[in-house]
Design a protein around this motif. Structure first.
Motif, PDB file in Angstrom:
ATOM      1  N   LEU A  31       6.695   1.906  -3.801  1.00 46.74           N
ATOM      2  CA  LEU A  31       5.470   1.342  -3.239  1.00 46.74           C
ATOM      3  C   LEU A  31       4.715   2.338  -2.365  1.00 46.74           C
ATOM      4  CD1 LEU A  31       6.694  -2.224  -2.190  1.00 46.74           C
ATOM      5  CD2 LEU A  31       5.594  -1.525  -4.326  1.00 46.74           C
ATOM      6  N   LYS A  65       1.174   3.492  -3.063  1.00 51.27           N
ATOM      7  CA  LYS A  65       0.131   2.466  -3.154  1.00 51.27           C
ATOM      8  C   LYS A  65      -0.338   1.914  -1.813  1.00 51.27           C
ATOM      9  CE  LYS A  65       2.014   0.769  -7.551  1.00 51.27           C
ATOM     10  NZ  LYS A  65       2.516  -0.436  -8.267  1.00 51.27           N
ATOM     11  N   GLU A  68      -3.934   2.017  -0.793  1.00 55.38           N
ATOM     12  CA  GLU A  68      -4.941   1.510  -1.720  1.00 55.38           C
ATOM     13  C   GLU A  68      -5.552   0.212  -1.188  1.00 55.38           C
ATOM     14  OE1 GLU A  68      -3.199   1.019  -5.530  1.00 55.38           O
ATOM     15  OE2 GLU A  68      -2.757   3.156  -5.803  1.00 55.38           O
ATOM     16  N   PHE A  92      -3.935  -3.671  -1.311  1.00 51.81           N
ATOM     17  CA  PHE A  92      -2.498  -3.671  -1.560  1.00 51.81           C
ATOM     18  C   PHE A  92      -1.780  -4.052  -0.275  1.00 51.81           C
ATOM     19  CE2 PHE A  92       1.673  -1.686  -1.429  1.00 51.81           C
ATOM     20  CZ  PHE A  92       2.222  -2.168  -2.607  1.00 51.81           C
ATOM     21  N   THR A 151      -6.228   1.015   4.568  1.00 47.42           N
ATOM     22  CA  THR A 151      -7.355   1.644   3.874  1.00 47.42           C
ATOM     23  C   THR A 151      -8.461   1.989   4.862  1.00 47.42           C
ATOM     24  OG1 THR A 151      -6.850   0.377   1.882  1.00 47.42           O
ATOM     25  CG2 THR A 151      -9.035   1.373   2.022  1.00 47.42           C
TER      26      THR A 151
END
Length: 506
Positions: free
Chosen positions: A452, A455, A458, A461, A475
């Motif tokens: 993970l 990610k 992102e 997520f 983010t």
């Protein structure tokens, strides 16, 4: 009388009328008809290439009929070199029976040196006993004005196509049937082979999302102006936002000629605005999240101030001024200072610093503000929060509010991450070198699974349960760090979960 019988009767009366005329009268009538139609006649003897040209044929190209040689070369020598072979090709096609008649438009040199466009038509008028053509008869018609008008229209169309193709926005110019007359290279809808392949084709047979454009075309053709400022569309490359408009265009006589479809990809502008909105929402959410803690932080020192002040007031009221102890005064001063730190940190966190220039941010103050805003919340959940500042007097370069938002986001995530740990703790660390200041949030949680880790930065997520996170915190924090010239990263391979914010040193 039926329509067929009526036509037969007209034909019979015309035949009877012509039959009653002398040959001279027929020739005279034919000459008048040809004169009125502007046609010149030629008659070609295929056996010896002798050709008879009439007066009008000669006048079309400025020749004196009496002096014009009646030979095929008279015609051939005046046909434009680029047009001669296509002429012969069409002639052969008719003579060989592959076409019902000969027809060709070609250029002929006028006596004054200009070029005249001639519509040349003819048919075999006589054959020999074996069926071979021996005479070829036809007409010449001056179509220079028509051809030049066509060329002018073609030139104008090409100019229009070039103009539309180079427009700074996406445009499709459609006729009344929906065929593409001209297309701009900036048309934002992806088209296989390029947008210029749309010319001459119906737009709704080639464009993605044809239903949207078909409805807009139909309404615009009726005179409506259809538009959307920011419409979300999907294509194989992902979601995009378009600003588009469909409106009719009109011919010189005022009639509707078709529809102009204009479209512009405004995805970047929309994404920037949405990012700013999410950033503001995150800041508001951070304020709401820590509002209870701030209230508790402020309430405790204010209660101490009130109690100490009342105690001192009672002693003064009793006339025991000498009994005032320094401990009470120090408690008032310390708790007032603590309340001031909380309000100052809250003021920094709530500031919209997007338009503020980067400035010097003492790392010690940044850590103190973060502690002031969340100490009580950590204590209420039994999580130890400590700070280790190894930067000395180093200052980061950035916007205080944005850097504080990043730290608060990391602390908020860390608090959730250690909620199930046996001895939960979170530590803020800071150090610096000649070029950068590094701020780390370390916690005793389980960390991020290796699959993970790529990610977690992102958008949308999240590893939290549904409804417990937006997936935008990291983010936005990463975007804020980048805007201040720094980076935010998850440090894989560490003994404890570690996120590091690196910013330039002031």
């Amino acid at each position: 009388m039926s329509e067929h019988a009526h036509e037969e009767d007209k034909t019979r009366r015309l035949r009877d009328s012509l039959g009653a005329m002398t040959t001279a009268q027929l020739v005279d009538r034919l000459d008048l008809a040809l004169e009125g139609a502007g046609l010149g006649i030629w008659d070609w003897d295929l056996r010896d290439d002798a050709v008879q040209f009439d007066r009008r044929w000669c006048e079309m190209i400025g020749l004196d009929h009496a002096r014009t040689p009646m030979r095929l070369e008279t015609w051939r020598e005046r046909v434009h070199a680029d047009d001669l072979e296509p002429c012969y090709r069409d002639i052969r096609a008719h003579l060989e029976g592959r076409s019902a008649r000969y027809e060709n438009v070609h250029r002929m040199r006028h006596a004054d040196g200009s070029w005249v466009y001639i519509l040349d038509r003819g048919r075999v008028s006589e054959r020999d006993a074996e069926g071979r053509p021996v005479r070829f008869t036809g007409t010449h018609f001056d179509v220079t004005a028509v051809e030049k008008a066509k060329q002018s229209l073609t030139s104008q169309r090409r100019q229009l196509e070039r103009l539309v193709a180079n427009l700074p926005t996406g445009v499709l110019m459609l006729d009344g049937e929906g065929r593409v007359l001209a297309a701009s290279e900036r048309w934002p809808q992806r088209v296989d082979g390029g947008v210029q392949t749309l010319r001459g084709r119906r737009f709704d047979e080639s464009l993605p999302d044809a239903a949207r454009w078909s409805d807009a075309f139909a309404r615009a053709l009726q005179g409506a102006r259809v538009h959307a400022d920011e419409e979300l569309v999907s294509d194989p490359d992902g979601s995009r936002w378009l600003r588009w408009e469909a409106r009719p265009w009109h011919k010189a006589d005022g009639a509707t000629g078709g529809v102009l479809l204009c479209a512009e990809d405004v995805s970047e502008r929309v994404r920037q605005r949405l990012a700013a909105e999410r950033e503001r929402e995150t800041r508001v959410a951070s304020l709401a999240l820590f509002a209870g803690s701030v209230a508790h932080e402020l309430n405790t020192p204010l209660q101490v101030i009130v109690l100490e002040a009342e105690r001192l007031a009672r002693r003064l009221g009793d006339g025991d001024a000498k009994a005032i102890d320094l401990a009470g005064l120090r408690a008032i001063a310390e708790t007032a200072r603590r309340a001031g730190e909380i309000t100052r940190a809250l003021r920094t966190l709530s500031r919209d610093a997007q338009r503020d220039p980067p400035t010097a941010v003492p790392s010690a103050e940044l850590l103190r503000d973060a502690m002031a805003l969340c100490r009580a919340r950590f204590e209420s959940r039994g999580v130890a929060l400590t700070v280790h500042d190894g930067t000395g007097s180093a200052c980061a370069r950035g916007r205080p509010a944005e850097l504080l938002v990043v730290l608060m986001n990391l602390l908020h995530n860390a608090l959730d991450a250690v909620s199930e740990a046996e001895a939960p703790w979170v530590r803020l660390e800071a150090d610096a070198d000649a070029e950068t200041v590094r701020l780390r949030c370390v916690d005793s949680g389980r960390g991020v699974a290796a699959e993970l880790a790529p990610k977690i930065m992102e958008p949308f997520f999240t590893t939290k349960s549904p409804g417990e996170g937006t997936g935008l915190g990291l983010t936005i924090a990463q975007a804020l760090a980048a805007r201040d010239g720094g980076t935010l990263r998850y440090c894989e391979g560490r003994a404890h979960t570690t996120f590091e914010l690196t910013v330039p040193r002031h």
